[in-house]
Design an enzyme around this catalytic site. Structure first.
Site, short mmCIF file in Angstrom:
data_model
loop_
_atom_site.label_atom_id
_atom_site.label_comp_id
_atom_site.label_asym_id
_atom_site.label_seq_id
_atom_site.Cartn_x
_atom_site.Cartn_y
_atom_site.Cartn_z
N TYR A 1 10.00 4.31 2.66
CA TYR A 1 11.04 3.42 3.19
C TYR A 1 12.44 3.81 2.72
O TYR A 1 13.42 3.35 3.31
CB TYR A 1 10.74 1.97 2.81
CG TYR A 1 9.64 1.37 3.65
CD1 TYR A 1 9.92 0.65 4.81
CD2 TYR A 1 8.30 1.54 3.30
CE1 TYR A 1 8.92 0.11 5.58
CE2 TYR A 1 7.29 1.00 4.07
CZ TYR A 1 7.60 0.29 5.22
OH TYR A 1 6.60 -0.25 6.00
N ASP B 1 0.80 -1.23 0.00
CA ASP B 1 0.00 0.00 0.00
C ASP B 1 0.83 1.27 0.00
O ASP B 1 0.29 2.37 -0.13
CB ASP B 1 -0.96 0.02 1.19
CG ASP B 1 -0.27 -0.23 2.52
OD1 ASP B 1 0.92 -0.56 2.52
OD2 ASP B 1 -0.94 -0.11 3.56
#
Length: 448
Positions: free
Chosen positions: A244, A166
């Site tokens: 990330y 997601d």
């Protein structure tokens, strides 16, 4: 249709069931089978699902089992979200790395390699049982590290396994919303690996509107990723990175920020409290789950936001939903032949130049009743492609190590990772993980 959920006692399973309750089109999932190794956790989640189903007409029936073949038999779709070693394993993934002064994170860096090493053999066995018991089923993989695990399962299932995440759609939604655009009416130029990608363009009515977003201070501040990375850095890149990538671009800050209580330790405490609360008060299972979920969502990647003063997560963004919507959209497109475009983890083929054909990449795909087909991407500049090539080499080496039981290859995987600073440290990582993770020690019993 029957949906088998592997890891069915997991905390986030109610999100998937909630999405199914909102789906009224035909054909739809009418039966959900939850599989887990823990009957106690299965019972707890079934109590939550009963609460969610209350007041709904014709909700999907929920069954539970601790037998994998029973769960798979007759399934049209298999949703895999298993966690080998549980949250205690995640804590070890994080702590062993941090004790050596390295990033301790679930999917990125040494922790992701350790997680993958012990998960690849289990995921491969799952794929083999799917092939034997439900050969026509489509597998939707959310088991982390998603790119690595999807690539390992592809060796058995080929194109019938598709990985989801997601993070990319969340980034695209935030970027479009910041410009006052409908996220459903933009086309993203997004390319990468799972938890390692960049939004390089955003087309609306034939024009790339991303340069305008990058130039607009006010609009950029509405995008969480831009607040985390800083406007100067995203403008330097000419792209907005997946959240990330913070761990790569701000490694020192990341290690310092999570040297206290790790995300895994926080979640372990939260979830132990949740499951205990459900055992004590099963009639209030839904309320306990909602309270725990709110706390979990609010603290997601909190270390990065704290260091950069990015502020709390936007309430509207939290409400928009995540991977459960992607899973449902993917199932709907395949089952109903509803053509759409989605960012998925699939075999590269020739879509991303510079990466192996068999590599699983995270890029836009055309999806319909025949499955997912990757769409070609523009050539990547070296500053992006080089990192992708290095991390993909790590993932593929880790897969080989896990399937062969080779400690030498496991050390190679750790040592090749850009967030590991020496071969000696790589050997210490493997020793540390073997000492703290019985599941990994069983996969890699020999010395390096």
């Amino acid at each position: 249709m029957r949906l088998a959920v592997l890891g069915g006692g997991g905390f986030r399973v109610p999100l998937v069931y909630g999405a199914l309750l909102r789906d009224t089109a035909k054909p739809r999932v009418e039966e959900v089978v939850l599989y887990d190794v823990s009957l106690d956790r299965l019972e707890a989640i079934r109590h939550v699902l009963r609460g969610l189903a209350a007041g709904h007409d014709d909700p999907p029936e929920v069954l539970i089992t601790t037998d994998l073949d029973t769960a798979l038999r007759g399934a049209a779709f298999v949703f895999s979200a298993i966690r080998v070693g549980g949250l205690a394993g995640r804590v070890a993934d994080e702590r062993v790395a941090l004790d050596l002064g390295l990033l301790g994170q679930e999917t990125t860096g040494p922790g992701g390699i350790a997680y993958g090493l012990r998960t690849v053999p289990v995921a491969t066995r799952v794929a083999e049982r799917v092939a034997a018991v439900a050969p026509q089923a489509w597998v939707i993989n959310f088991t982390n590290p998603a790119g690595m695990i999807t690539e390992a399962m592809r060796r058995v299932l080929g194109d019938r396994v598709i990985g989801i995440c997601d993070s990319p759609i969340g980034l695209i939604r935030r970027a479009a919303t910041a410009l006052g655009l409908d996220p459903a009416r933009v086309s993203p130029d997004y390319v990468g690996l799972n938890h390692l990608g960049w939004l390089r363009g955003l087309t609306h009515q034939g024009h790339d509107v991303l340069p305008g977003l990058l130039a607009d201070d006010g609009a950029l501040r509405q995008v969480e990723e831009a607040r985390v990375f800083g406007a100067d850095w995203v403008r330097t890149l000419g792209a907005i990175p997946n959240e990330y990538l913070y761990y790569y671009y701000f490694t020192r800050e990341s290690v310092a920020a999570i040297s206290g209580r790790t995300r895994g330790e926080s979640l372990l405490g939260q979830q132990e409290e949740f499951y205990a609360a459900v055992r004590a008060r099963p009639d209030d299972a839904l309320g306990s789950w909602r309270a725990a979920r709110a706390q979990r969502d609010a603290t997601y990647m909190a270390e990065a936001r704290d260091v950069t003063d990015a502020g709390e997560r936007d309430a509207a963004d939290l409400a928009a939903g995540g991977y459960e919507g992607i899973a449902l959209a993917l199932m709907a497109a395949i089952a109903r032949g509803e053509s759409t475009t989605m960012i998925l983890n699939v075999r590269n083929g020739t879509a991303v130049a510079g990466l192996p054909a068999e590599a699983v990449v995270e890029i836009p795909c055309a999806v319909d009743g025949a499955g997912a087909r990757p769409l070609a991407t523009r050539p990547l500049p070296g500053r992006f492609l080089g990192l992708m090539q290095q991390v993909k080499a790590v993932e593929q080496t880790a897969i080989e190590a896990a399937l062969s039981g080779s400690s030498r290859q496991a050390v190679e995987a750790f040592a090749l990772h850009p967030l590991v600073d020496s071969v000696t440290t790589a050997r210490r990582l493997l020793d540390g993980y073997r000492a703290h993770l019985p599941d990994l020690a069983a996969v890699l019993p020999g010395s390096a």
